[in-house]
Design an enzyme around this catalytic site. Sequence first.
Site, PDB file in Angstrom:
ATOM      1  CD  GLN A  27       0.287   2.052   4.520  1.00 56.89           C
ATOM      2  OE1 GLN A  27       0.198   2.118   5.734  1.00 56.89           O
ATOM      3  NE2 GLN A  27       0.304   0.891   3.847  1.00 56.89           N
ATOM      4  CG  HIS A  48       4.230   5.466   4.774  1.00 55.00           C
ATOM      5  ND1 HIS A  48       3.263   6.262   5.370  1.00 55.00           N
ATOM      6  CD2 HIS A  48       4.007   4.214   5.250  1.00 55.00           C
ATOM      7  CE1 HIS A  48       2.521   5.535   6.169  1.00 55.00           C
ATOM      8  NE2 HIS A  48       2.941   4.281   6.108  1.00 55.00           N
ATOM      9  CD  GLU A  97       3.457   3.224  10.035  1.00 59.79           C
ATOM     10  OE1 GLU A  97       2.445   2.682  10.524  1.00 59.79           O
ATOM     11  OE2 GLU A  97       3.887   2.967   8.907  1.00 59.79           O
ATOM     12  CE  LYS A 145      -1.043   1.684  11.665  1.00 64.27           C
ATOM     13  NZ  LYS A 145      -1.596   0.841  10.599  1.00 64.27           N
ATOM     14  CE  LYS A 166      -5.329  -5.680   3.316  1.00 68.70           C
ATOM     15  NZ  LYS A 166      -4.696  -5.458   4.637  1.00 68.70           N
ATOM     16  CG  HIS A 213      -0.849   5.480   9.081  1.00 70.64           C
ATOM     17  ND1 HIS A 213      -1.540   4.385   8.616  1.00 70.64           N
ATOM     18  CD2 HIS A 213       0.458   5.146   9.030  1.00 70.64           C
ATOM     19  CE1 HIS A 213      -0.678   3.433   8.304  1.00 70.64           C
ATOM     20  NE2 HIS A 213       0.537   3.869   8.537  1.00 70.64           N
ATOM     21  CB  SER A 243      -0.938   0.037   1.206  1.00 69.74           C
ATOM     22  OG  SER A 243      -1.772  -1.064   1.257  1.00 69.74           O
ATOM     23  NE  ARG A 250      -4.599  -0.924   3.150  1.00 70.26           N
ATOM     24  CZ  ARG A 250      -5.456  -1.068   4.159  1.00 70.26           C
ATOM     25  NH1 ARG A 250      -6.682  -0.544   4.052  1.00 70.26           N
ATOM     26  NH2 ARG A 250      -5.111  -1.712   5.254  1.00 70.26           N
TER      27      ARG A 250
END
Length: 456
Positions: free
Chosen positions: A107, A291, A134, A132, A316, A109, A105, A310
């Site tokens: 993506q 990222h 990370e 999120k 997905k 957050h 993905s 995503r």
Amino acid sequence: MQVPLLRLQCGVNSYDWGKVGHDSAAARYAATTATPDFSIESEKPYAELWMGTHPSLPSKDLATRRTLLDMVQDNQALMSTEITERYGGKLPFLFKVLSIRKALSIQAHPNKKLAEKLHARDPRNYPDDNHKPEMTIAITPFEGLCGFRPLAEIAHFLNAVAPLRQLVGEDVASQFENTIRGSEDSEDLAVTQRNKEALRMAFTSLMQASPESIEAATKELVAAAQSSPDNFGTSARTPETNPSNPTELAAVIIRLNEQFPDDIGLFVFFFLNFVTLAPGEAMFLKADDIHAYISGDIIECMASSDNVVRAGFTPKFKDVHTLTEMLTYSYAPIGEQKLEPSDYPYVVLNATAYSSASSSVLYDPPIEEFSVVKTELKRAGAKTTFDGLAGPSILICTGGTGKITVGHKAEEVKEGYVFFVGATAECILESTGDGTFTTFKAFCDLTGKEDMVNGH
């Protein structure tokens, strides 16, 4: 009183992008503490080992089979009163091992406010209301995409890669070039905002390309990568910004197209920094940063959430509109995407003879939910003592053998073993084997974090 040392049983998710069978570190680690009916299947992909209290895949106490969430809610001293109250009795971070065989993905957050909005609107695709941020730490050599490239590099690729320019559109590409020309590296706030808006328009135009135009552009892109790898993505007009390794770039594009044929992610690649991490190197991703991970085994720590927006390299649910609207459109060189570790001060290595052969380094992102310390004890008998922290920790061994001691309780440690260490507990690690005994310990300690976060 619960002894503040629990050996955990942790589950592993099977996704298509995971490494297959015993090649997956996530699977091998999970097998050390799995239920009796778990065995690694040689043809099955294993992607993520989860360590924490997140309800999607909660860890359990190996001795009692109770969930870690039950354990810490029954005994708040394991978490500390302050962290229990602030985070609703749940661990504030989610610790993972990812084993990546194929790209996962493109993506971002969502930040806390957007996460709450997305969860209320679409709880099926956005399963909680938390942000999120990370952090990624490489266990093996890692490839990924992280943040937007410097503007001059994006402009270079818009000139050097014809199918990319076609998808963005000539008018939008020219407007981007004219806006940033001469001000690519300006630190003036008004200029930076103007550049970000130009980047937003160019990237959004790319992401809105039709499937038919993406398919046609992909054929042209891959043909160029296969026929002319030595000068792929280079331009005679702007030789000073040519990629340092056109052959590597061509090989990555060919590989990604084999994994996700005719995917918009092949073109997003030219907008984002291509990052490689050696083992021990790290990067931190703030909320709303774009990222993608491409390959490697990594330690990942994040705020306890499973929210992902995503837009490519995935079968997905894709939410292109939300992604293009939420991004910060910050742009920076690769070096600024990496997080440099520092010496960890709250640890004592025993005996001078062992000090040069051992180390503890801290990965400390500018958020309050988590930090990670990596410890390497490089000979048998080397020992390290961690001061008690004001919050909880989760520790995983990624290599070697040793022993962990908390209070009067001592446990054997092997590769893949995972332990929860309660708040305020002093923790001692000792190497018992000939190889390097390596552990990663994620923790939350609000002491000293608040001022740093509030001032960030």
